[in-house]
Enzyme design. Structure first.
Site, PDB file in Angstrom:
ATOM      1  N   CYS A  45       0.844  -1.204   0.000  1.00 38.99           N
ATOM      2  CA  CYS A  45       0.000   0.000   0.000  1.00 38.99           C
ATOM      3  C   CYS A  45       0.875   1.248   0.000  1.00 38.99           C
ATOM      4  CB  CYS A  45      -0.944  -0.015   1.201  1.00 38.99           C
ATOM      5  SG  CYS A  45      -2.313   1.159   1.047  1.00 38.99           S
ATOM      6  N   HIS A 132       5.601  -3.550 -12.663  1.00 39.47           N
ATOM      7  CA  HIS A 132       6.961  -3.498 -13.202  1.00 39.47           C
ATOM      8  C   HIS A 132       7.445  -4.934 -13.270  1.00 39.47           C
ATOM      9  CE1 HIS A 132      10.922  -2.244 -14.245  1.00 39.47           C
ATOM     10  NE2 HIS A 132      11.468  -2.443 -13.062  1.00 39.47           N
ATOM     11  N   GLY A 158       2.415   7.213  -8.561  1.00 40.56           N
ATOM     12  CA  GLY A 158       1.089   6.858  -8.086  1.00 40.56           C
ATOM     13  C   GLY A 158       0.183   8.042  -7.831  1.00 40.56           C
TER      14      GLY A 158
END
Length: 491
Positions: A45, A132, A158
């Site tokens: 997260c 990735h 992000g």
């Protein structure tokens, strides 16, 4: 485990390096529907993990976060971010067995441990997602044959992924299916739905491969995106101060200069960036960029060669095993540089002043962008992929320097990017010192005076700038991104 790319024969390597197709918007007519009603569990997260999850939930998907027991028990930052945003949070054992799609958005160096922990818990026929492909391509992670392996790689940090989604848009995205793991032939449907759920389909999606994404991503971040900005910052600051410029002014000119310059790059490519200069300054910036390209070509080629061969990855993974000794040493040394420790300038620098007094910086950007692009294409990477991994991401990285100098850039980028950045910058700084010693008045810190120019020379330079392949492909790809907001924070 063996480096996956190195297990392929030459034909397979070239085919995967060259896989790149710009997908039509009609291919995303079903949006995220393929994943609706299915359980998506995100592991990690951080910036990508949280923001992709927020977008996916807003797109109607069932999202939960699987965290390590210690992270939950100790209420670490990952637990706080997930719970404060109203997500279901549980341990691997609680959530992974029910997941239809497990999305691994942890840092690269944690991927092997994470995948080895979650893979035995995944149900038969589930899917595993990455943003990735380092773990698959460079580490050579072996995934159970019943598991579908896909990638959705937004070409932005992000935070931008979330902000663009909230505006009703998205960020350019690469998607791929690992050819060794698509047992049911549903990998592309999963990847498309995931990309649509993040909003990426509104800005343009490239169908790529794990190999092409990894090799181009590593090359871009090591050279123009991070390494060139770090080397350029250190060299330009030292040059300005050595010639008597106030260190505080020099620091601000560089810290915010990269961002201001690359904002023009974002809106209209190298052409617009160069058009912000007077005609005499444009001719000088072009000449400097050609000199820089000649000097730096072998260095760019070495980085590409080491990325293709796996030499870079093996060296970095050895440093992982040695508790990041090299990385942490380089990070500490960077923090002690004169640029990082210079005082802040309280005065204002106007937007045009950054261009007029930053001719060398513009030349560095032009040379670095073109060299990274050319070197990738020469290695078999398709132009669209090379564009996204060079010119497109540069304004976003420059924005991090504008916030807190090189420290912020190196905090925001991945450890993989940071390690490659140091390798490049530590080689580039001494390489360019003789060039820096030969600079003329007006190249940096003062404006080039207006004067007569040769019309034929100006015509030829303009033609050379606009006809470069990166300008041609960039014009096409930017057409899908005209709605993206300005990100500049410099005042």
């Amino acid at each position: 485990m063996a480096n996956y790319f190195n297990t392929l024969n030459l034909r397979q390597q070239l085919a995967q390096l060259g896989k790149c197709r710009f997908m039509g918007r009609d291919e995303f007519a079903d949006g995220a529907s393929y994943l609706q009603g299915k359980k998506v569990v995100i592991v990690g997260c951080g910036a990508q993990g949280l923001n992709q999850g927020l977008n996916m939930r807003d797109s109607g998907l069932d999202i939960a976060y699987a965290l390590r027991k210690e992270a939950i028990a100790e209420k670490r930052a990952s637990w706080r971010k997930a719970t404060e945003n109203g997500f279901k949070v549980g341990t691997y054992e609680e959530l992974i067995p029910q997941a239809d799609l497990v999305v691994n958005l942890t840092p690269d160096k944690q991927h092997s441990d994470v995948v080895r922990s979650v893979q035995p818990l995944m149900k038969d026929g589930a899917a595993l997602g990455y943003s990735h492909g380092f773990n698959i391509v460079e580490v050579g992670e072996q995934i159970r044959k019943d598991i579908t392996v896909v990638m959705v790689a937004p070409k932005c940090p992000g935070t931008e992924v979330r902000e663009e989604y909230k505006r009703g848009f998205g960020v350019p995205t690469l998607i791929a299916v690992h050819p060794e793991n698509d047992p049911k032939g549903e990998g592309m449907a999963i990847a498309k739905a995931w990309a649509a759920a993040t909003g990426g389909h509104r800005a343009g999606v490239l169908e790529s491969s794990f190999v092409a994404e990894v090799k181009s991503d590593l090359m871009g971040e090591q050279t123009i995106l991070c390494g060139m900005l770090q080397a350029g910052s250190l060299l330009c600051f030292d040059k300005l101060v050595a010639e008597g410029t106030d260190p505080a002014y020099a620091e601000k000119l560089i810290q915010f200069g990269w961002e201001t310059i690359t904002e023009a790059l974002k809106q209209g490519g190298i052409t617009l960036m160069m058009d912000r200069l007077s005609n005499p300054a444009k001719l000088r910036a072009y000449a400097l960029s050609e000199q820089l390209k000649e000097i730096m070509t072998p260095l760019f080629q070495k980085h590409m060669d080491d990325i293709i061969s796996g030499e870079f990855s093996s060296g970095m993974m050895a440093d992982w095993a040695n508790d990041d000794k090299k990385l942490l040493t380089w990070r500490e040394e960077t923090g002690k540089t004169a640029f990082e420790t210079a005082p802040q300038f309280e005065g204002k620098i106007g937007e045009q002043e950054y261009f007029d007094k930053g001719v060398l910086m513009i030349a560095m950007v032009k040379a670095g962008v073109e060299l990274a692009f050319e070197t990738m294409v020469d290695s078999g990477i398709i132009e669209e992929s090379a564009y996204y991994e060079s010119l497109h991401e540069l304004p976003l990285i420059a924005n991090t320097i504008a916030r807190k100098r090189l420290y912020e850039m190196n905090v925001v980028i991945s450890d993989t990017a940071e390690y490659g950045n140091y390798l490049f910058s530590y080689a580039c700084v001494p390489l360019l010192k003789p060039f820096m010693a030969e600079l003329q008045p007006g190249d940096l810190g003062s404006a080039i005076p207006e004067g007569a120019v040769d019309n034929a020379q100006l015509r030829d330079v303009n033609d050379a700038i606009r006809s470069h392949a990166i300008e041609q492909v960039g014009k096409k790809l930017r057409g899908y991104m005209t709605d993206m907001k300005r990100i500049a924070v410099a005042g």
